[in-house]
Design a protein around this motif. Structure first.
Motif, PDB file in Angstrom:
ATOM      1  N   ILE A 270       0.846  -1.203   0.000  1.00 24.90           N
ATOM      2  CA  ILE A 270       0.000   0.000   0.000  1.00 24.90           C
ATOM      3  C   ILE A 270       0.878   1.248   0.000  1.00 24.90           C
ATOM      4  N   MET A 271       1.862   1.278   0.909  1.00 25.39           N
ATOM      5  CA  MET A 271       2.716   2.468   1.024  1.00 25.39           C
ATOM      6  C   MET A 271       3.554   2.664  -0.229  1.00 25.39           C
ATOM      7  N   ASN A 272       4.088   1.584  -0.780  1.00 28.64           N
ATOM      8  CA  ASN A 272       4.889   1.701  -2.001  1.00 28.64           C
ATOM      9  C   ASN A 272       4.043   2.225  -3.159  1.00 28.64           C
ATOM     10  N   TYR A 273       2.813   1.768  -3.249  1.00 31.61           N
ATOM     11  CA  TYR A 273       1.906   2.251  -4.294  1.00 31.61           C
ATOM     12  C   TYR A 273       1.663   3.754  -4.144  1.00 31.61           C
ATOM     13  N   LEU A 274       1.449   4.210  -2.933  1.00 30.81           N
ATOM     14  CA  LEU A 274       1.230   5.641  -2.702  1.00 30.81           C
ATOM     15  C   LEU A 274       2.454   6.454  -3.092  1.00 30.81           C
ATOM     16  N   VAL A 275       3.636   5.950  -2.748  1.00 30.26           N
ATOM     17  CA  VAL A 275       4.875   6.664  -3.059  1.00 30.26           C
ATOM     18  C   VAL A 275       5.126   6.678  -4.560  1.00 30.26           C
ATOM     19  N   GLN A 276       5.056   5.501  -5.203  1.00 29.56           N
ATOM     20  CA  GLN A 276       5.387   5.410  -6.623  1.00 29.56           C
ATOM     21  C   GLN A 276       4.424   6.203  -7.493  1.00 29.56           C
ATOM     22  N   ASN A 277       3.187   6.308  -7.053  1.00 33.74           N
ATOM     23  CA  ASN A 277       2.171   7.026  -7.836  1.00 33.74           C
ATOM     24  C   ASN A 277       1.914   8.435  -7.318  1.00 33.74           C
ATOM     25  N   LYS A 278       2.805   8.900  -6.399  1.00 34.68           N
ATOM     26  CA  LYS A 278       2.731  10.260  -5.855  1.00 34.68           C
ATOM     27  C   LYS A 278       1.334  10.581  -5.303  1.00 34.68           C
ATOM     28  N   LYS A 279       0.790   9.619  -4.588  1.00 30.53           N
ATOM     29  CA  LYS A 279      -0.520   9.794  -3.981  1.00 30.53           C
ATOM     30  C   LYS A 279      -0.422   9.960  -2.466  1.00 30.53           C
ATOM     31  N   PHE A 280       0.774  10.309  -1.984  1.00 33.58           N
ATOM     32  CA  PHE A 280       0.961  10.564  -0.558  1.00 33.58           C
ATOM     33  C   PHE A 280       0.916  12.065  -0.322  1.00 33.58           C
ATOM     34  N   ASP A 281       0.863  12.461   0.939  1.00 33.76           N
ATOM     35  CA  ASP A 281       0.784  13.875   1.305  1.00 33.76           C
ATOM     36  C   ASP A 281       2.203  14.446   1.353  1.00 33.76           C
ATOM     37  N   ALA A 282       2.652  14.981   0.236  1.00 35.27           N
ATOM     38  CA  ALA A 282       4.035  15.454   0.112  1.00 35.27           C
ATOM     39  C   ALA A 282       4.323  16.609   1.065  1.00 35.27           C
ATOM     40  N   ASP A 283       3.355  17.504   1.264  1.00 31.51           N
ATOM     41  CA  ASP A 283       3.588  18.639   2.165  1.00 31.51           C
ATOM     42  C   ASP A 283       3.811  18.151   3.594  1.00 31.51           C
ATOM     43  N   PHE A 284       2.987  17.202   4.052  1.00 29.45           N
ATOM     44  CA  PHE A 284       3.164  16.687   5.411  1.00 29.45           C
ATOM     45  C   PHE A 284       4.529  16.009   5.545  1.00 29.45           C
ATOM     46  N   ILE A 285       4.902  15.213   4.563  1.00 31.57           N
ATOM     47  CA  ILE A 285       6.185  14.506   4.616  1.00 31.57           C
ATOM     48  C   ILE A 285       7.330  15.509   4.622  1.00 31.57           C
ATOM     49  N   ASP A 286       7.265  16.550   3.803  1.00 31.74           N
ATOM     50  CA  ASP A 286       8.327  17.566   3.777  1.00 31.74           C
ATOM     51  C   ASP A 286       8.458  18.271   5.121  1.00 31.74           C
ATOM     52  N   ASN A 287       7.329  18.539   5.763  1.00 33.00           N
ATOM     53  CA  ASN A 287       7.342  19.337   6.991  1.00 33.00           C
ATOM     54  C   ASN A 287       7.638  18.523   8.252  1.00 33.00           C
ATOM     55  N   TYR A 288       7.221  17.250   8.262  1.00 24.53           N
ATOM     56  CA  TYR A 288       7.251  16.536   9.543  1.00 24.53           C
ATOM     57  C   TYR A 288       7.956  15.175   9.505  1.00 24.53           C
ATOM     58  N   ALA A 289       8.333  14.694   8.337  1.00 28.59           N
ATOM     59  CA  ALA A 289       8.898  13.344   8.257  1.00 28.59           C
ATOM     60  C   ALA A 289      10.406  13.396   8.035  1.00 28.59           C
ATOM     61  N   ASP A 290      11.068  12.394   8.564  1.00 26.89           N
ATOM     62  CA  ASP A 290      12.513  12.269   8.422  1.00 26.89           C
ATOM     63  C   ASP A 290      12.823  10.925   7.768  1.00 26.89           C
ATOM     64  N   GLY A 291      13.773  10.919   6.813  1.00 25.61           N
ATOM     65  CA  GLY A 291      14.221   9.670   6.212  1.00 25.61           C
ATOM     66  C   GLY A 291      13.330   9.163   5.094  1.00 25.61           C
ATOM     67  N   PHE A 292      12.653  10.074   4.382  1.00 26.99           N
ATOM     68  CA  PHE A 292      11.731   9.617   3.340  1.00 26.99           C
ATOM     69  C   PHE A 292      12.451   8.875   2.221  1.00 26.99           C
ATOM     70  N   ASP A 293      13.604   9.392   1.769  1.00 30.44           N
ATOM     71  CA  ASP A 293      14.305   8.761   0.650  1.00 30.44           C
ATOM     72  C   ASP A 293      14.731   7.332   0.998  1.00 30.44           C
ATOM     73  N   GLU A 294      15.271   7.150   2.209  1.00 33.63           N
ATOM     74  CA  GLU A 294      15.676   5.812   2.644  1.00 33.63           C
ATOM     75  C   GLU A 294      14.449   4.903   2.765  1.00 33.63           C
ATOM     76  N   PHE A 295      13.367   5.492   3.252  1.00 32.74           N
ATOM     77  CA  PHE A 295      12.125   4.743   3.401  1.00 32.74           C
ATOM     78  C   PHE A 295      11.605   4.280   2.037  1.00 32.74           C
ATOM     79  N   ALA A 296      11.553   5.193   1.082  1.00 31.38           N
ATOM     80  CA  ALA A 296      11.042   4.860  -0.253  1.00 31.38           C
ATOM     81  C   ALA A 296      11.894   3.778  -0.911  1.00 31.38           C
ATOM     82  N   ALA A 297      13.211   3.880  -0.742  1.00 28.94           N
ATOM     83  CA  ALA A 297      14.101   2.868  -1.322  1.00 28.94           C
ATOM     84  C   ALA A 297      13.915   1.516  -0.639  1.00 28.94           C
ATOM     85  N   GLY A 298      13.647   1.543   0.663  1.00 27.54           N
ATOM     86  CA  GLY A 298      13.535   0.316   1.426  1.00 27.54           C
ATOM     87  C   GLY A 298      12.281  -0.496   1.123  1.00 27.54           C
TER      88      GLY A 298
END
Length: 745
Positions: A270-298
């Protein structure tokens, strides 16, 4: 599920069971009214007593009691409550039957037989407490404080638990609510968002609700269920991921009939689908999340197709779930769950739930995860001495934590292994307070061996559970309706209404009967005997509650005047705090040698001829705690084993057949139950309600009623990050007419 009691029949049985004398109708010559045999002749006085806080389960609804001539005759929800309101569940109503249960422990008892097969002798409190302190002191003098182990549970266990842990100095404390229930959830969320999540998701305002194995509607936590139903009534779409057609699945827009143990793979896809299709909340991730690139690769290898094969569900259904969540974000309630100790790979699943919530931007927004800002009260406890980590089993010789994300206390398996091997030190004393470790911990025979080798075992409880059969001294405790202790605080569930907070203290609704005592009396007596009299923080349970309330500027007198509940203005719970951070990739976890990104860890699959044994809750019982309650027993006296209808047909089984069970290690159920044939469960699993099959003959209602599923949970699977048990790793066959039946693949 053999729950066929109508509301009318329940109320009829409740009114009959409420008294312990024959209910012959007596018509008063003076009034012409039918009098209750509970009343003194000529008296019809009834009073409403506020201040009750239920403990038929841990949800702690606020109560009022109806009392006549000092006897409690009815329990109701406190109409002033902004939590459960005037509603309580069947268990809450049946608290009356617990209070007056003739099987309740009444006097201090000494076992003059053998542990596990006791012969009880009634003794005085002085004799009982003297023996407890003398023998506990003997263990401490010989082995040190680390020679004591403590198995606590419930609100009354906190005061004694803190005494043994902080003042006496033992680290060997294992609380079932952490190590066999919610501890993994709390530590996984702490490692992800820095907070334990609780269950406060804003379901009334959700546009979508995701439940992964969470059986809302079968737990019957009143305010929780009300919030959930309100969300559904308001139009929320419901997604339920569960191998079984649970009460929640029956209301679902999408039921994902997932293979047990593969939930993390599903969530990663589910999470990979949201990331690959850019259906996640990019603003929230930019403001409050750490390690997104490592997470997406993982997680990038977890395609929908890969997860579909692993989880044995259609790929189209996984995509449908992902699209539904994305379409309704951020107003999505991703429920953290409660009883989450399942397969031994659970920390990673709970991390996945926390990370999915972040991708949806569903923290601190309407319909998302919104922790209600409750009021502050005090917490009286024992002075904490610095005992270091030298004798903490969760630390190795280099003072590194064996299980770095362990819940509070020490992992149960470390305590049991040390007790049985004597390494790194012996554990020869055991205090069991309100817990039933015989029926809460996997490896029942192992737990019995642990108790057998103790020099002394002391139990404190309300009822004679299976664990109490292993005590040397058994002490009777007052029930939640007869004592002061817990202070319940919180907020209302629908945050779109005015924000309010509440404070409710547990106060006795009736006086204790027989020789039952509360936790402060018992603990203080033991503390005195062990030489800690000067460190006793309070003299009575009432004083403890008064001091805790004083922190909030309240008193028991004021609470009584306010109808048992103090309500005050709350705070707006919405809006992400500035310091809030989501660690999608957690470097600290990786430094400990575990995956820093949520990772799927496969579990063992059923061998040929076996099905995985699953278990859960039912609406009328709180696992084993309520099994001896006559009213609730009448509603559901046994725990049928669910089996898939097509599988049952191949096996020649029909609904209602009597069967036993045997697991893949050769352990047989002592008792039998019936078969529930249903399409509502996968073919590779069977399901039972937990808590049945008590062995204690002092439980005249519960003994040998149904099958004890815990006796069949013999595989020891331990979550590597937390040290908590996996509880659903055993495989079983059914036994009919003394013949063991293979379960078709």
């Amino acid at each position: 599920m053999a729950f066929n009691l109508t509301r009318r029949r329940f109320l009829q049985s409740a009114s009959l069971a409420a008294v312990s004398v024959p209910l012959a109708k007596v018509v008063s010559a003076e009034t012409g009214l039918v009098e209750s045999p509970l009343e003194a002749k000529g008296s019809l006085k009834e009073e409403t007593v506020p201040g009750g806080v239920c403990e038929m389960c841990f949800w702690r609804c606020q109560l009022v009691g109806k009392r006549r001539e000092g006897r409690l005759i009815k329990l109701e929800g406190n109409p002033k409550s902004i939590d459960n309101g005037s509603q309580i569940c069947a268990r809450g109503n049946a608290g009356i039957q617990l209070l007056y249960d003739p099987d309740r422990l009444k006097y201090p008892l000494k076992n003059v037989g053998e542990r596990g097969n006791p012969v009880w002798k009634r003794i005085s409190w002085d004799e009982a407490l003297t023996e407890c302190t003398t023998r506990l002191k003997g263990v401490i003098d010989k082995y040190g404080p680390q020679g004591i182990s403590v198995f606590p549970h419930g609100s009354t266990a906190k005061y004694p638990m803190h005494f043994f842990e902080r003042t006496v100095g033992t680290h060997n404390v294992s609380e079932a609510s952490f190590f066999q229930c919610r501890g993994i959830r709390d530590t996984a969320y702490l490692a992800t968002i820095g907070k334990a999540p609780g269950e406060k998701v804003d379901m009334p305002n959700a546009k979508a609700i995701l439940l992964v194995g969470s059986h809302i509607g079968e737990n019957i936590h009143v305010s929780h269920v009300k919030a959930y139903i309100q969300g559904l009534q308001n139009g929320a779409k419901l997604i339920v991921v569960d191998p079984r057609y649970s009460a929640s699945a029956a209301k679902a827009d999408i039921w994902v009939k997932i293979k047990p143990g593969t939930d993390t793979a599903f969530l990663l896809a589910i999470m990979n689908y949201l990331v690959q299709n850019k259906k996640f909340d990019a603003d929230f991730i930019d403001n409050y999340a750490d390690g997104f690139d490592e997470f997406a690769a993982g997680i990038k290898d977890w395609t929908i197709e890969k997860a579909a094969a692993e989880c044995d569900v259609p790929a189209a259904q996984i995509k449908e779930v992902a699209e539904l969540l994305a379409a309704n974000a951020p107003h999505v309630s991703v429920h953290p769950g409660r009883h989450v100790s399942w397969y031994g790979n659970d920390f990673q699943r709970q991390r996945s739930l926390a990370c999915l919530t972040a991708l949806l931007g569903a923290y601190y927004v309407k319909g998302g995860w919104v922790p209600g800002k409750g009021p502050k009260v005090g917490g009286i406890s024992w002075a904490k001495h610095d005992h270091g980590v030298e004798h903490n089993l969760n630390y190795d010789e280099d003072e590194e934590r064996r299980y770095p994300y362990s819940p509070p206390g020490t992992p149960t398996e470390l305590i049991r292994d040390a007790a049985l091997t004597g390494k790194p030190y012996p554990i020869k004393g055991c205090v069991i307070w309100g817990q039933n470790p015989i029926q809460t911990i996997p490896g029942q025979e192992k737990m019995k061996e642990v108790l057998k080798q103790m020099d002394f075992v002391m139990c404190v409880d309300v009822m004679p559970t299976d664990a109490t059969m292993w005590a040397d001294i058994l002490l009777p405790e007052v029930s939640y309706l007869e004592r002061y202790d817990h202070i319940q605080t919180g907020t209302q569930w629908d945050f779109s209404e005015k924000n309010q907070q509440y404070i409710a203290a547990r106060m006795p609704l009736v006086e204790p009967m027989f020789e039952r005592k509360d936790q402060v009396f018992i603990t203080n007596a033991i503390a005195t005997g062990l030489g800690h009299k000067e460190e006793i923080p309070v003299q009575t349970a009432e004083e403890m509650v008064e001091k805790n309330l004083a922190v909030a500027g309240l008193s028991l007198k004021q609470l009584r005047e306010e109808g048992g509940i103090h309500i005050q203005e709350g705070k707006d719970p919405y809006g992400v705090p500035e310091d809030f951070e989501v660690r999608l990739y957690n470097e600290d976890i990786e430094d400990y040698g575990f995956p820093g990104v949520p990772t799927y860890i496969p579990v063992e699959q059923p061998p040929a001829g076996y099905a995985r044994l699953l278990y859960g809750r039912v609406p009328v019982h709180t696992f084993n705690r309520s099994q001896n309650n006559a009213w609730l027993h009448q509603a559901m006296p046994s725990n049928p084993v669910w089996i898939n209808d097509e599988t049952a047909k191949k096996m020649g089984l029909k609904d209602g057949d009597t069967v036993g069970l045997i697991n893949s290690e050769g352990f047989k159920s002592r008792t039998t139950t019936t078969v529930k044939v249903t399409p509502g469960i996968r073919k590779d699993a069977v399901y039972m309600a937990h808590g049945y099959g008590s062995t204690n003959p002092l439980l005249s209602v519960a003994v040998n009623s149904g099958v004890d599923d815990q006796s069949l949970i013999t595989k020891i699977a331990v979550d590597p990050e937390t040290g908590a048990h996996g509880m659903r790793n055993n495989f079983v066959k059914l036994i009919k007419d003394d013949k063991v039946l293979d379960i078709p693949a």
